[in-house]
Design a protein around this motif. Sequence first.
Motif, PDB file in Angstrom:
ATOM      1  N   THR A 673       0.884  -1.254   0.039  1.00  0.00           N
ATOM      2  CA  THR A 673       0.143   0.016   0.014  1.00  0.00           C
ATOM      3  C   THR A 673       0.834   1.211   0.034  1.00  0.00           C
ATOM      4  N   LEU A 676       2.235   1.749  -3.717  1.00  0.00           N
ATOM      5  CA  LEU A 676       1.159   2.151  -4.339  1.00  0.00           C
ATOM      6  C   LEU A 676       1.017   3.754  -4.238  1.00  0.00           C
ATOM      7  N   GLU A 688       3.186   1.220 -11.244  1.00  0.00           N
ATOM      8  CA  GLU A 688       1.895   1.229 -10.239  1.00  0.00           C
ATOM      9  C   GLU A 688       1.038  -0.400 -10.470  1.00  0.00           C
ATOM     10  N   LEU A 692      -0.460  -2.668  -7.779  1.00  0.00           N
ATOM     11  CA  LEU A 692      -1.769  -3.211  -7.753  1.00  0.00           C
ATOM     12  C   LEU A 692      -1.718  -4.827  -7.818  1.00  0.00           C
ATOM     13  N   HIS A 693      -0.863  -5.528  -8.615  1.00  0.00           N
ATOM     14  CA  HIS A 693      -0.776  -6.949  -8.584  1.00  0.00           C
ATOM     15  C   HIS A 693      -0.758  -7.527  -7.385  1.00  0.00           C
ATOM     16  N   HIS A 711      -8.384  -4.801  -8.145  1.00  0.00           N
ATOM     17  CA  HIS A 711      -6.714  -4.238  -8.276  1.00  0.00           C
ATOM     18  C   HIS A 711      -6.337  -5.004  -9.517  1.00  0.00           C
ATOM     19  N   HIS A 714      -7.530  -3.136 -12.823  1.00  0.00           N
ATOM     20  CA  HIS A 714      -6.743  -1.862 -12.847  1.00  0.00           C
ATOM     21  C   HIS A 714      -5.348  -2.221 -13.056  1.00  0.00           C
ATOM     22  N   ALA A 715      -4.728  -3.018 -12.667  1.00  0.00           N
ATOM     23  CA  ALA A 715      -3.236  -3.386 -13.237  1.00  0.00           C
ATOM     24  C   ALA A 715      -3.245  -3.681 -14.728  1.00  0.00           C
TER      25      ALA A 715
END
Length: 779
Positions: A673, A676, A688, A692-693, A711, A714-715
């Motif tokens: 976190t 990120l 990023e 996220l991964h 997540h 988004h990745a």
Amino acid sequence: MAVTGNKRLRAARERTESWEHPGEGLSRRELAERVNAFLWERHRQRAVLDDNYVAKLERGTIRWPNARYREAFRAVLDVESDSDLGFVNSRREAAPLVTDPAHSAPGPPVPHQLPAAPLRFTARAGELTALSAACDDVPGPGGPVMVISAVAGAGGIGKTSLALHWAHRELDRFPDGQLYVDLRGFDPAGPPMSPATAIRGFLDALGVAPSGIPDGLNAQVALYRTLVSGKRMLVILDNARDSASAEPLLPGSAACTVLVTSRNQLTGLVARGAQALRLPVFTPVEAGELFADLLGAEKVEADAEASAALIRFCAGLPLAISVIAARAGSNPAFPLALLADELADDTGRLDGLDAGEDSVRLSSVFSASYRALDDDAAELFRHLGLTTGADTGTAAIASLAGLPPHRIRGQLRILENAHLLEQHRPGRYRMHDLVSLYARDRAHTDLPAGSRDRAIRRLVEFYLHTAFGAERLLDAHRPSIAIPPAGPGCHAAPLPDHAAAVQWFTEEHANLLAAQQLAARHGRHDDVWRIAWTMNTYHMRHDRRDDNLRVWRPAIDAVAHTREVSDQADVHRLYGWARMMVGDHGPGMDHLGRALTLFRQAGDAAGQARAHEALAAAWEKQGDHRRALRPALEALARYEELDQPARTANALNTVGWQYARLGELGRAAEYCTAALRLFRRCRYLDAEAYALHSLGYIDHHTGRHRSAVRHYRHAVNLLRGAYDTKQEAVVLADLAEVHASAGNRRRARLLWLEALALCRQQHRASDVDRIERRLEELG
């Protein structure tokens, strides 16, 4: 008014169905229409006859074009033989019958100047059909169009063979004769033939006495055109230097067919309506057929491996195949493997493609085209002999020549027109393999050593500087290297964005490898390892691990000549990781350890952090996340001391990932976190996706499936924007696992299939096997 078009022919065919007495009461126009219809029905020949043509036949002022026309008139007039042919408006003979030899006057000679047809002719079916179709699709006698076909292609491609084979096959089309001249536009033995000399030869063939030939080229051309007017003749202008050398020899009559062959593209003739026909090289199958036809199928089949090699060395050029077959046939007891071994060395291949005479010597054929170039185009051709890639872009050629791109476009067009260069895609040029060997010979024979060295320096610098700019677009946060400014004459290609950088690396990959090899051969050691560095991000994101190792191998040798210890250390670090990626764990770890030692010797704290990062990744690669954690923490501490936010974020994510794989998910979430947040503060979108991964993996293993999906998705979007197909496949497979855990089997299957396709493209065999097993388990 001529009868033209399918509509009129259909109308004539409809009237034909009700004929009862076809020869009675027909006007000339009706007779012509019915003959047109017959020729279309019987032979699909688009003849366009009119009443004027029939009248000329009645008066005997023109001759029958061919046997098909006589057959058509016999059928329409319902007579059995040619002697019975007559016409409704005149029953007299088509030409006066002279019975007294004393009063007979000899007619003008019918020229038959065609050389013998080639003894062996293979392939070219499409081109033969195109030549015949050009004659079929235009008006006949009295029509407004003369058929001109401009056959162009490189030396040795078979233009003359095609022209003569077609001409002999279609002799019936030309009852008034055939004129032929070799204009010697590219003759290694002497200058091209002048139009005046060619016209004198035509006038002689047409029966003009020397005393009847007027003075001056214009008057001779006028007489020639008068003599062939209205005649169905074939005129072959072979080996024309250009359109200007052929234009004075064009007949004025629409009844004539003209075939012009040239190594140039004859754009002048094409602009005035000539059909352009460009001959390609033979396909491997066509080349094999010609070789077997010339040498004998039994001998070729008896040594199939050597035959295949010989055909490959000829690169689809018919003349080269003929020369090899001639050499092999001159010593039938010798195995073909001896000849194949001789030609395997490309430095002497052109010498091997020599049958002892200029007409069958590849170097002489290419030399004639080369000598026909102007000075600037010849200079560019010599420079192109220094390239080693499969094809080359305009910007690279400009740097090679030391000129701005706009200054070389005219020269490129000249080389294209001469078929010494092909623009196979917009802005991309390539040479035929054998022409490239000839250009290489010219570069090393005709270019001074200093000019060669400067050109090679400019070319290598073009690829290095353009690749460096492209790499910065891919990952601007990656710790950079220093490269000196480009020298005079080098013009690096500007790239606008991330997508253009990926496309450039993909398109120029082979040329970058060739540029690195060129730099190594010429002792440009720093350029060798710098080129490898510029390609690293592209290789990693597309999982081109074999290519990555390929560029780092010469780099590790080249960096030994470099005084900068940090540069040596970085090359050992990247070479060690390249070895790890292909499974060479022992040597890989040795080089990573060597990198750390060198960074310590240099007092390079940032370098030491990079080495620790690499060691963490190496232990992770071997599945030992506990041992990976220690160097990951060491890298994080050093980056925090150095106040490098982007690198700190990367180290935070690495530490968090190791904790996640060790099952310490709470601590993992804290680090990932934080990573990120820092990536987003740095606007480091590419990295990023990695954080996220990591968070998606943590969510999945703590049962928060919705958050994991969010997540992961988004990745995936960020990775697609970065063209990071390697990591995209990893995340897609992990996202499939989440859906499978949640019971959404259909969605899991679709995601695994997406991941599988990417892994297959990247030749990732172990990942392919793993995903295929999961698909089988899913059912």
